[in-house]
Design a protein around this motif. Structure first.
Motif, PDB file in Angstrom:
ATOM      1  N   GLU A  35      -2.199  -2.087   9.531  1.00  0.00           N
ATOM      2  CA  GLU A  35      -1.594  -3.079   8.656  1.00  0.00           C
ATOM      3  C   GLU A  35      -0.077  -3.007   8.775  1.00  0.00           C
ATOM      4  OE1 GLU A  35      -3.110  -2.239   4.766  1.00  0.00           O
ATOM      5  OE2 GLU A  35      -5.194  -2.498   5.386  1.00  0.00           O
ATOM      6  N   ASN A  36       0.595  -3.944   8.165  1.00  0.00           N
ATOM      7  CA  ASN A  36       2.049  -4.043   8.262  1.00  0.00           C
ATOM      8  C   ASN A  36       2.707  -3.265   7.124  1.00  0.00           C
ATOM      9  OD1 ASN A  36       4.545  -4.858   9.162  1.00  0.00           O
ATOM     10  ND2 ASN A  36       4.457  -6.849   8.159  1.00  0.00           N
ATOM     11  N   HIS A  37       3.115  -2.035   7.424  1.00  0.00           N
ATOM     12  CA  HIS A  37       3.826  -1.199   6.450  1.00  0.00           C
ATOM     13  C   HIS A  37       5.132  -0.722   7.072  1.00  0.00           C
ATOM     14  CE1 HIS A  37       0.571  -1.003   3.524  1.00  0.00           C
ATOM     15  NE2 HIS A  37      -0.250  -0.889   4.554  1.00  0.00           N
ATOM     16  N   LEU A  38       6.048  -0.273   6.244  1.00  0.00           N
ATOM     17  CA  LEU A  38       7.348   0.202   6.719  1.00  0.00           C
ATOM     18  C   LEU A  38       7.312   1.692   7.053  1.00  0.00           C
ATOM     19  CD1 LEU A  38       9.641  -1.695   4.191  1.00  0.00           C
ATOM     20  CD2 LEU A  38       9.146  -2.288   6.577  1.00  0.00           C
ATOM     21  N   TYR A  39       6.140   2.248   7.154  1.00  0.00           N
ATOM     22  CA  TYR A  39       5.967   3.666   7.432  1.00  0.00           C
ATOM     23  C   TYR A  39       4.655   3.863   8.174  1.00  0.00           C
ATOM     24  CZ  TYR A  39       3.401   2.728   3.193  1.00  0.00           C
ATOM     25  OH  TYR A  39       2.583   2.143   2.278  1.00  0.00           O
ATOM     26  N   GLU A  40       4.568   4.972   8.882  1.00  0.00           N
ATOM     27  CA  GLU A  40       3.351   5.382   9.589  1.00  0.00           C
ATOM     28  C   GLU A  40       2.688   6.469   8.748  1.00  0.00           C
ATOM     29  OE1 GLU A  40       0.833   5.274  13.087  1.00  0.00           O
ATOM     30  OE2 GLU A  40       2.566   4.028  12.599  1.00  0.00           O
ATOM     31  N   ILE A  41       1.372   6.394   8.605  1.00  0.00           N
ATOM     32  CA  ILE A  41       0.658   7.375   7.799  1.00  0.00           C
ATOM     33  C   ILE A  41      -0.088   8.344   8.711  1.00  0.00           C
ATOM     34  CG2 ILE A  41      -1.228   7.727   6.157  1.00  0.00           C
ATOM     35  CD1 ILE A  41      -0.428   5.170   4.805  1.00  0.00           C
TER      36      ILE A  41
ATOM     37  N   GLU B  11      12.657   5.173  11.120  1.00  0.00           N
ATOM     38  CA  GLU B  11      11.247   5.534  11.178  1.00  0.00           C
ATOM     39  C   GLU B  11      10.883   6.301   9.920  1.00  0.00           C
ATOM     40  OE1 GLU B  11       9.520   7.279  14.634  1.00  0.00           O
ATOM     41  OE2 GLU B  11      10.843   6.157  15.970  1.00  0.00           O
ATOM     42  N   ASN B  12       9.941   5.787   9.195  1.00  0.00           N
ATOM     43  CA  ASN B  12       9.472   6.424   7.971  1.00  0.00           C
ATOM     44  C   ASN B  12       8.069   6.961   8.216  1.00  0.00           C
ATOM     45  OD1 ASN B  12      11.739   5.558   6.219  1.00  0.00           O
ATOM     46  ND2 ASN B  12      10.940   3.519   6.644  1.00  0.00           N
ATOM     47  N   GLN B  13       7.797   8.145   7.670  1.00  0.00           N
ATOM     48  CA  GLN B  13       6.502   8.795   7.841  1.00  0.00           C
ATOM     49  C   GLN B  13       5.942   9.171   6.480  1.00  0.00           C
ATOM     50  OE1 GLN B  13       4.912   9.529  10.887  1.00  0.00           O
ATOM     51  NE2 GLN B  13       6.508   8.281  11.811  1.00  0.00           N
ATOM     52  N   LEU B  14       4.633   9.031   6.316  1.00  0.00           N
ATOM     53  CA  LEU B  14       3.953   9.471   5.108  1.00  0.00           C
ATOM     54  C   LEU B  14       2.795  10.364   5.521  1.00  0.00           C
ATOM     55  CD1 LEU B  14       3.476   9.413   2.044  1.00  0.00           C
ATOM     56  CD2 LEU B  14       2.055   7.385   2.402  1.00  0.00           C
ATOM     57  N   LEU B  15       2.867  11.622   5.109  1.00  0.00           N
ATOM     58  CA  LEU B  15       1.780  12.561   5.356  1.00  0.00           C
ATOM     59  C   LEU B  15       0.925  12.607   4.093  1.00  0.00           C
ATOM     60  CD1 LEU B  15       0.290  14.746   6.968  1.00  0.00           C
ATOM     61  CD2 LEU B  15       1.981  16.396   6.100  1.00  0.00           C
ATOM     62  N   LEU B  16      -0.328  12.227   4.221  1.00  0.00           N
ATOM     63  CA  LEU B  16      -1.281  12.242   3.113  1.00  0.00           C
ATOM     64  C   LEU B  16      -2.225  13.407   3.353  1.00  0.00           C
ATOM     65  CD1 LEU B  16      -2.617  11.036   0.598  1.00  0.00           C
ATOM     66  CD2 LEU B  16      -3.752   9.399   2.085  1.00  0.00           C
ATOM     67  N   THR B  17      -2.134  14.426   2.471  1.00  0.00           N
ATOM     68  CA  THR B  17      -2.894  15.660   2.676  1.00  0.00           C
ATOM     69  C   THR B  17      -3.869  15.883   1.533  1.00  0.00           C
ATOM     70  OG1 THR B  17      -0.990  16.640   3.805  1.00  0.00           O
ATOM     71  CG2 THR B  17      -2.722  18.145   3.085  1.00  0.00           C
ATOM     72  N   PHE B  18      -5.116  16.125   1.900  1.00  0.00           N
ATOM     73  CA  PHE B  18      -6.141  16.531   0.951  1.00  0.00           C
ATOM     74  C   PHE B  18      -6.224  18.048   1.025  1.00  0.00           C
ATOM     75  CE2 PHE B  18      -7.194  12.188   1.815  1.00  0.00           C
ATOM     76  CZ  PHE B  18      -7.801  11.702   0.676  1.00  0.00           C
ATOM     77  N   TYR B  19      -5.908  18.728  -0.079  1.00  0.00           N
ATOM     78  CA  TYR B  19      -6.027  20.188  -0.165  1.00  0.00           C
ATOM     79  C   TYR B  19      -7.340  20.492  -0.880  1.00  0.00           C
ATOM     80  CZ  TYR B  19      -1.068  20.455   1.001  1.00  0.00           C
ATOM     81  OH  TYR B  19       0.145  20.342   1.627  1.00  0.00           O
ATOM     82  N   LEU B  20      -8.253  21.109  -0.156  1.00  0.00           N
ATOM     83  CA  LEU B  20      -9.586  21.378  -0.699  1.00  0.00           C
ATOM     84  C   LEU B  20      -9.889  22.865  -0.558  1.00  0.00           C
ATOM     85  CD1 LEU B  20     -11.282  18.353   1.086  1.00  0.00           C
ATOM     86  CD2 LEU B  20     -10.286  18.397  -1.202  1.00  0.00           C
TER      87      LEU B  20
END
Length: 180
Positions: free
Chosen positions: A72-78, A116-125
């Motif tokens: 999708e069109n976002h200003l960051y990479e996930i 360049e914007n980055q988003l790290l999405l982390t699941f801590y389990l």
């Protein structure tokens, strides 16, 4: 996070992603940068392992959205990461979808499109310590909007609470504890 992908679109985007990776590997082989080729392959393996774990968390709607969001069109990479053992997060799926949608929209509104914007999405389990972390690295144009949004959402009344919030002009770190 609302687009419904049909099979042809999914295959087209997936094929495009794989062709990019193959071209990157091929280019590095041509330049005799075999160490870089090895790094790229390790990155692919790590990404596939994280995507596999995400797919096993029993949050199918959210997993589907997260696995396709970079199309999708976002200003960051996930980038996605799952640390710890796979667990059943089905009780949190709806709340997580709402939070993700709000956070992604908020970041689209406040991050700069000039870097360049980055988003790290982390699941801590890890055992009984369940949390989800949103770690944005890039340029924030309006920190006040984020602070106001956090204040307004601190008491959500859901099965999640804000565990950690740190922000400066180049980073936003928000960790949500999943409450049993």
């Amino acid at each position: 996070m609302t687009k419904k992908w049909d099979v042809v679109d999914l295959l087209r985007h997936s094929r495009h992603d794989w062709l990019n990776v193959i071209q990157l590997i091929k280019g590095n082989i041509a330049l005799h940068r075999l160490e870089r080729v090895d790094e790229i392959i390790d990155e692919i393996i790590q990404k596939a392992q994280n995507e596999s774990k995400l797919s096993d968390l029993k949050i199918p709607a959210l997993a589907s959205e997260l696995l396709t969001i970079n199309w999708e069109n976002h200003l960051y990479e996930i980038e996605l990461e799952v640390i710890g053992d796979v667990q059943d997060l089905s009780a949190y799926e709806q709340s997580l979808q709402v939070w993700c949608k709000k956070i992604f929209s908020l970041l689209d509104d406040v991050c700069s499109n000039s870097c360049e914007n980055q988003l790290l999405l982390t699941f801590y389990l890890v055992e009984d310590d369940l949390s989800v972390s949103f770690d944005f690295q890039g340029e924030i144009q309006n920190q006040a909007v984020i602070k106001d949004w956090i204040r307004a959402n601190e008491k959500t009344g859901t099965n999640m609470t804000i565990k950690e919030f740190v922000m400066n002009s180049e980073e936003v770190l928000l960790t949500l504890a999943l409450v049993k």
